[in-house]
Design a protein around this motif. Sequence first.
Motif, PDB file in Angstrom:
ATOM      1  N   LEU A  86       0.825  -1.210   0.000  1.00 51.43           N
ATOM      2  CA  LEU A  86       0.000   0.000   0.000  1.00 51.43           C
ATOM      3  C   LEU A  86       0.858   1.259   0.000  1.00 51.43           C
ATOM      4  N   GLN A  87       1.987   1.219   0.719  1.00 50.35           N
ATOM      5  CA  GLN A  87       2.875   2.375   0.730  1.00 50.35           C
ATOM      6  C   GLN A  87       3.467   2.617  -0.656  1.00 50.35           C
TER       7      GLN A  87
ATOM      8  N   GLU B 262       2.157   1.660  -3.516  1.00 51.34           N
ATOM      9  CA  GLU B 262       1.067   2.114  -4.382  1.00 51.34           C
ATOM     10  C   GLU B 262       0.731   3.574  -4.101  1.00 51.34           C
ATOM     11  N   ASN B 263       0.766   3.955  -2.833  1.00 54.82           N
ATOM     12  CA  ASN B 263       0.497   5.337  -2.468  1.00 54.82           C
ATOM     13  C   ASN B 263       1.546   6.276  -3.051  1.00 54.82           C
ATOM     14  N   GLU B 264       2.822   5.849  -3.003  1.00 52.66           N
ATOM     15  CA  GLU B 264       3.885   6.678  -3.565  1.00 52.66           C
ATOM     16  C   GLU B 264       3.721   6.831  -5.077  1.00 52.66           C
TER      17      GLU B 264
ATOM     18  N   LYS C 292       0.965   9.219  -5.780  1.00 57.58           N
ATOM     19  CA  LYS C 292       1.417  10.587  -5.521  1.00 57.58           C
ATOM     20  C   LYS C 292       2.268  11.099  -6.678  1.00 57.58           C
TER      21      LYS C 292
END
Length: 293
Positions: free
Chosen positions: A96-97, A99-101, A104
């Motif tokens: 998830l981190q 994918e979040n990056e 962004k």
Amino acid sequence: MPQFLLNKRLILLLVSIILLVALIGFSFKKDRNLSWPEEFIQDTIGLVQSVFHRPAQYVAGFFENVNNLLDTYEENEILRSQLNSYMQLEERIQQLQLENEKLKEELDIQNEQDLSDYEVIRGTVYVRNPDQWNELIKINKGTIHGVEKDMAVMTAKGLIGKVKSTSQFTSTVQLLSMPNRENRISALISTENGAVFGLIEGYDDELKALEMKIIETDREIKEGDGVTTSGLGGIFPEGLPIGEVLKVEPDAYGLSKIAFIQPAADFYDIEHVMFIKREMPTIHSEEAEGEEE
């Protein structure tokens, strides 16, 4: 005669009770020496206890150890399941981190670049064949979502290719790293002396770089100069980032130059993509009549 025997039995019973009470009282007396019958009985009891105590204690300890082992096994199974759950949760958090990056980065690239003239359709890679890893990818968006053939496709970092074919709900993207000389892109290099135009028409597997044939050979090109789409090919919009110059060499015949371009996008790690469709300006009939006059 029977009465006499009955009385005799009563007398013997009373005498026995009196003797028993006397013995009990005598046994509770402190500071006395044990009689030999008491010593015999006590020694016998002690010997029997010493003989059976150790085996009984060993058996009891054995069963206690077995119970402890069972309890330890159950606790280990519980801890193992909790550890597996924790590791899965940790892995999910990392995914998830990442994918979040990436999301962004997509937002940042859209904010940094002027994409207001383009229609952006977001998609996700759902199939990538290992045998065609550097050639084709499958995206979960198709014609029903507005995707069209030859539409430019990019990630948050830069251009990766174009739409080769579409279906209702999916599309196939041909990557720039595909070894196909017909996979040409009109591009320009931004130098200190102005733009240098050329065609990206190949990919070098050893350098992991795109090959760009330079049309204007008299311009000086330096390492690190930015490369973008020129918009002159009729397929890709203008200004989409492609990468930067890695090095420049003369071609095999010495008549032109070949610039090796380090792609801005990571062709190995592609997950989220953006389809870029250029919105062509429309001329209203009234404006057209005014221009004719």
